[in-house]
Design a protein around this motif. Structure first.
Motif, PDB file in Angstrom:
ATOM      1  N   VAL A   1       0.713  -1.265   0.044  1.00 30.40           N
ATOM      2  CA  VAL A   1      -0.006   0.163  -0.032  1.00 30.40           C
ATOM      3  C   VAL A   1       0.882   1.160  -0.043  1.00 30.40           C
ATOM      4  O   VAL A   1       0.575   2.274  -0.528  1.00 30.40           O
ATOM      5  N   THR A   2       2.230   1.273   0.673  1.00 29.53           N
ATOM      6  CA  THR A   2       2.921   2.476   0.787  1.00 29.53           C
ATOM      7  C   THR A   2       3.410   2.743  -0.737  1.00 29.53           C
ATOM      8  O   THR A   2       3.913   3.921  -0.869  1.00 29.53           O
ATOM      9  N   GLY A   3       3.300   1.924  -1.841  1.00 28.41           N
ATOM     10  CA  GLY A   3       3.225   2.289  -3.025  1.00 28.41           C
ATOM     11  C   GLY A   3       2.826   3.498  -3.649  1.00 28.41           C
ATOM     12  O   GLY A   3       2.888   3.976  -4.520  1.00 28.41           O
ATOM     13  N   LEU A   4       1.468   3.893  -2.986  1.00 24.31           N
ATOM     14  CA  LEU A   4       0.636   4.975  -3.159  1.00 24.31           C
ATOM     15  C   LEU A   4       1.345   6.437  -2.662  1.00 24.31           C
ATOM     16  O   LEU A   4       0.963   7.387  -3.034  1.00 24.31           O
ATOM     17  N   ALA A   5       2.365   6.171  -2.123  1.00 26.06           N
ATOM     18  CA  ALA A   5       3.007   7.563  -1.560  1.00 26.06           C
ATOM     19  C   ALA A   5       3.624   8.560  -2.519  1.00 26.06           C
ATOM     20  O   ALA A   5       3.402   9.560  -2.467  1.00 26.06           O
TER      21      ALA A   5
ATOM     22  N   CYS B   1       2.861   7.537 -13.840  1.00 31.71           N
ATOM     23  CA  CYS B   1       2.411   7.402 -12.464  1.00 31.71           C
ATOM     24  C   CYS B   1       1.264   6.389 -12.147  1.00 31.71           C
ATOM     25  O   CYS B   1       1.110   5.858 -11.333  1.00 31.71           O
ATOM     26  N   ALA B   2       0.204   6.762 -12.968  1.00 28.96           N
ATOM     27  CA  ALA B   2      -0.854   6.179 -13.001  1.00 28.96           C
ATOM     28  C   ALA B   2      -0.976   4.522 -13.288  1.00 28.96           C
ATOM     29  O   ALA B   2      -1.423   3.671 -12.390  1.00 28.96           O
ATOM     30  N   ILE B   3      -0.008   4.231 -14.061  1.00 28.69           N
ATOM     31  CA  ILE B   3       0.574   2.724 -14.576  1.00 28.69           C
ATOM     32  C   ILE B   3       0.971   2.184 -12.957  1.00 28.69           C
ATOM     33  O   ILE B   3       0.533   1.025 -12.850  1.00 28.69           O
ATOM     34  N   GLY B   4       1.818   2.857 -12.595  1.00 26.90           N
ATOM     35  CA  GLY B   4       2.344   2.546 -11.410  1.00 26.90           C
ATOM     36  C   GLY B   4       1.606   2.139 -10.226  1.00 26.90           C
ATOM     37  O   GLY B   4       1.587   1.201  -9.705  1.00 26.90           O
ATOM     38  N   LEU B   5       0.858   3.145 -10.322  1.00 27.63           N
ATOM     39  CA  LEU B   5      -0.281   3.049  -9.120  1.00 27.63           C
ATOM     40  C   LEU B   5      -1.099   1.737  -9.450  1.00 27.63           C
ATOM     41  O   LEU B   5      -1.703   1.015  -8.451  1.00 27.63           O
ATOM     42  N   ALA B   6      -1.708   1.665 -10.512  1.00 27.77           N
ATOM     43  CA  ALA B   6      -2.728   0.499 -10.954  1.00 27.77           C
ATOM     44  C   ALA B   6      -1.834  -0.931 -10.234  1.00 27.77           C
ATOM     45  O   ALA B   6      -2.541  -1.652  -9.962  1.00 27.77           O
ATOM     46  N   ALA B   7      -0.689  -1.068 -10.623  1.00 33.94           N
ATOM     47  CA  ALA B   7       0.125  -2.127 -10.191  1.00 33.94           C
ATOM     48  C   ALA B   7      -0.059  -2.193  -8.967  1.00 33.94           C
ATOM     49  O   ALA B   7      -0.108  -3.356  -8.387  1.00 33.94           O
ATOM     50  N   VAL B   8       0.518  -1.163  -8.119  1.00 36.58           N
ATOM     51  CA  VAL B   8       0.442  -1.494  -6.743  1.00 36.58           C
ATOM     52  C   VAL B   8      -0.707  -1.430  -6.190  1.00 36.58           C
ATOM     53  O   VAL B   8      -0.998  -2.517  -5.160  1.00 36.58           O
ATOM     54  N   LEU B   9      -1.926  -1.021  -6.822  1.00 41.09           N
ATOM     55  CA  LEU B   9      -3.290  -1.335  -6.038  1.00 41.09           C
ATOM     56  C   LEU B   9      -3.701  -2.753  -6.548  1.00 41.09           C
ATOM     57  O   LEU B   9      -4.490  -3.534  -5.705  1.00 41.09           O
TER      58      LEU B   9
ATOM     59  N   GLY C   1      14.064  17.641  -7.540  1.00 38.80           N
ATOM     60  CA  GLY C   1      12.577  18.034  -7.700  1.00 38.80           C
ATOM     61  C   GLY C   1      11.913  17.154  -7.174  1.00 38.80           C
ATOM     62  O   GLY C   1      12.272  15.894  -6.982  1.00 38.80           O
ATOM     63  N   ILE C   2      10.777  17.535  -6.295  1.00 40.61           N
ATOM     64  CA  ILE C   2       9.949  16.758  -5.549  1.00 40.61           C
ATOM     65  C   ILE C   2       9.169  15.725  -6.289  1.00 40.61           C
ATOM     66  O   ILE C   2       9.129  14.518  -5.977  1.00 40.61           O
ATOM     67  N   ALA C   3       8.548  16.151  -7.473  1.00 44.55           N
ATOM     68  CA  ALA C   3       7.618  15.100  -8.010  1.00 44.55           C
ATOM     69  C   ALA C   3       8.505  13.997  -8.748  1.00 44.55           C
ATOM     70  O   ALA C   3       8.093  12.953  -8.630  1.00 44.55           O
ATOM     71  N   ARG C   4       9.764  14.445  -9.077  1.00 43.49           N
ATOM     72  CA  ARG C   4      10.447  13.321  -9.817  1.00 43.49           C
ATOM     73  C   ARG C   4      11.043  12.505  -8.703  1.00 43.49           C
ATOM     74  O   ARG C   4      10.965  11.252  -8.940  1.00 43.49           O
ATOM     75  N   ILE C   5      11.896  12.880  -8.091  1.00 40.90           N
ATOM     76  CA  ILE C   5      12.366  11.958  -6.967  1.00 40.90           C
ATOM     77  C   ILE C   5      11.436  11.316  -6.138  1.00 40.90           C
ATOM     78  O   ILE C   5      11.638  10.318  -5.549  1.00 40.90           O
ATOM     79  N   GLY C   6      10.275  11.972  -5.958  1.00 38.13           N
ATOM     80  CA  GLY C   6       9.159  11.084  -5.109  1.00 38.13           C
ATOM     81  C   GLY C   6       8.941   9.850  -5.758  1.00 38.13           C
ATOM     82  O   GLY C   6       8.497   9.074  -5.003  1.00 38.13           O
ATOM     83  N   GLN C   7       8.962   9.883  -7.230  1.00 35.89           N
ATOM     84  CA  GLN C   7       8.642   8.412  -7.751  1.00 35.89           C
ATOM     85  C   GLN C   7       9.619   7.213  -7.309  1.00 35.89           C
ATOM     86  O   GLN C   7       9.375   6.152  -7.754  1.00 35.89           O
ATOM     87  N   ILE C   8      10.937   7.697  -6.875  1.00 38.58           N
ATOM     88  CA  ILE C   8      11.532   6.727  -6.528  1.00 38.58           C
ATOM     89  C   ILE C   8      10.863   5.695  -5.517  1.00 38.58           C
ATOM     90  O   ILE C   8      11.214   4.460  -5.284  1.00 38.58           O
ATOM     91  N   ASN C   9       9.929   6.368  -4.680  1.00 33.65           N
ATOM     92  CA  ASN C   9       9.204   5.705  -3.624  1.00 33.65           C
ATOM     93  C   ASN C   9       8.332   4.608  -4.258  1.00 33.65           C
ATOM     94  O   ASN C   9       7.789   3.675  -3.427  1.00 33.65           O
ATOM     95  N   LEU C  10       8.156   4.561  -5.483  1.00 36.25           N
ATOM     96  CA  LEU C  10       7.222   3.204  -6.350  1.00 36.25           C
ATOM     97  C   LEU C  10       8.291   2.167  -5.927  1.00 36.25           C
ATOM     98  O   LEU C  10       7.735   0.941  -5.998  1.00 36.25           O
ATOM     99  N   LEU C  11       9.445   2.184  -5.871  1.00 33.31           N
ATOM    100  CA  LEU C  11      10.283   0.970  -5.446  1.00 33.31           C
ATOM    101  C   LEU C  11      10.350   0.648  -4.188  1.00 33.31           C
ATOM    102  O   LEU C  11      10.398  -0.452  -3.719  1.00 33.31           O
ATOM    103  N   LEU C  12       9.564   1.633  -3.077  1.00 34.28           N
ATOM    104  CA  LEU C  12       9.743   1.286  -1.778  1.00 34.28           C
ATOM    105  C   LEU C  12       9.240   0.131  -1.256  1.00 34.28           C
ATOM    106  O   LEU C  12       9.397  -1.100  -0.668  1.00 34.28           O
TER     107      LEU C  12
END
Length: 297
Positions: A104-108, A132-140, A243-254
């Motif tokens: 669920v933390t993949g939504l961060a 981002c939407a594709i990554g979120l769909a995979a996490v969900l 950058g906040i939006a770009r680096i924030g996507q690294i958390n998709l790996l979290l």
């Protein structure tokens, strides 16, 4: 003479190290809640990080108080990162496995990117949002599969934790561009320490400290020293540089990195769906990292 790396490349490096430090948070919290309450875990993290932050400010000679215009953002960062996120996370992990929480933390990243649009003036391109939407769909999808085809009340607590985390990342990232990630984090933790010390003592009054399992103590130390302090320093330096939006996507790996710890130390199972999710999320993250993020004037 070799060319200096681009700022966003440096940001990716710092952000990745920070993400690895965060990745053990769920497993450590899952272990700690066996002996400590969510309130005790939350306050202990703040006190440990606050003490480390105070020492760091003295050693680096940055003991001058931040300007008044920075105080609100620092307070929001501290409350989101050190109060809201760990408390709601600990409440959720009392009833669900660390693997479930890790997914669920993949939504961060989505929470971080959306808040960054409104608060930090960042304007990601359409391809950024699509990835981002594709990554979120995979996490969900993985979260739904891991939950046995249903979402639980704990998912609500986890979502609240992620909202707190996203707000903390954005506000902290904005201030870090001026004060530096280390200084920002140290002051945020130091400001909260006096308010956390009393509740920490109160929450431990009924705990038989002599009977606390050794791994619970190790987990508490990890949560305070690594997850709350060292990893956060690297993470905020990454947000400021890349950058906040770009680096924030690294958390998709979290969530994927966080799956390793429960499997190794808690005996939790990683399903085949995790591998498919890993490939999709990693591909989405790479697209997000390469997207050019513009800022509003």
């Amino acid at each position: 003479m070799s060319a200096r790396p681009a700022p966003w490349t440096v940001g990716v490096l710092f952000g990745f190290v920070g993400m690895l430090g965060f990745s053990g948070t769920l497993a450590a919290t899952r272990v700690a809640v066996a002996d400590f309450s969510p309130l005790a875990i939350t306050c202990a993290r703040i006190v440990v990080a606050g003490l480390l932050g105070g020492v760091t400010l003295v050693l680096t000679g940055r003991t001058a108080l931040p300007e008044r215009r920075h105080l609100v953002a620092i307070a929001v960062m501290g409350l989101g990162l050190a109060v809201g996120y760990p408390f709601f996370l600990a409440v959720a992990l009392q009833s669900v496995p660390a693997v479930h929480g890790a997914v669920v933390t993949g939504l961060a990243p989505a929470a971080t990117a959306i808040i960054a649009v409104f608060r930090a003036g960042e304007r990601p391109p359409p391809v950024f949002w699509l990835a981002c939407a594709i990554g979120l769909a995979a996490v969900l999808t993985y979260a739904y599969d891991a939950g046995g085809g249903a979402f639980s009340v704990a998912d609500g607590w986890l979502l609240l934790a992620l909202l707190c985390l996203g707000l903390a990342y954005v506000e902290g990232g904005r201030v870090s561009t001026e004060l530096g990630g280390t200084t920002t984090l140290c002051w945020a933790m130091l400001f909260l320490t006096p308010f956390a010390a009393g509740p920490l003592v109160w929450s431990l009054r009924g705990v038989d400290l002599a009977s606390v399992a050794p791994w619970s103590w190790v987990s508490m130390a990890y949560l305070g020293v690594v997850s709350m302090f060292l990893a956060a320093i690297f993470w905020y330096r990454g947000l400021a540089a890349g950058g906040i939006a770009r680096i924030g996507q690294i958390n998709l790996l979290l969530p994927l990195a966080a799956l390793v710890w429960p499997a190794l130390f808690l005996g939790e199972t990683i399903t085949p769906t995790a591998f498919i999710c890993a490939v999709i999320v990693f591909a989405a993250m790479m697209v997000c990292l390469k997207a050019r993020v513009r800022r509003r004037a």
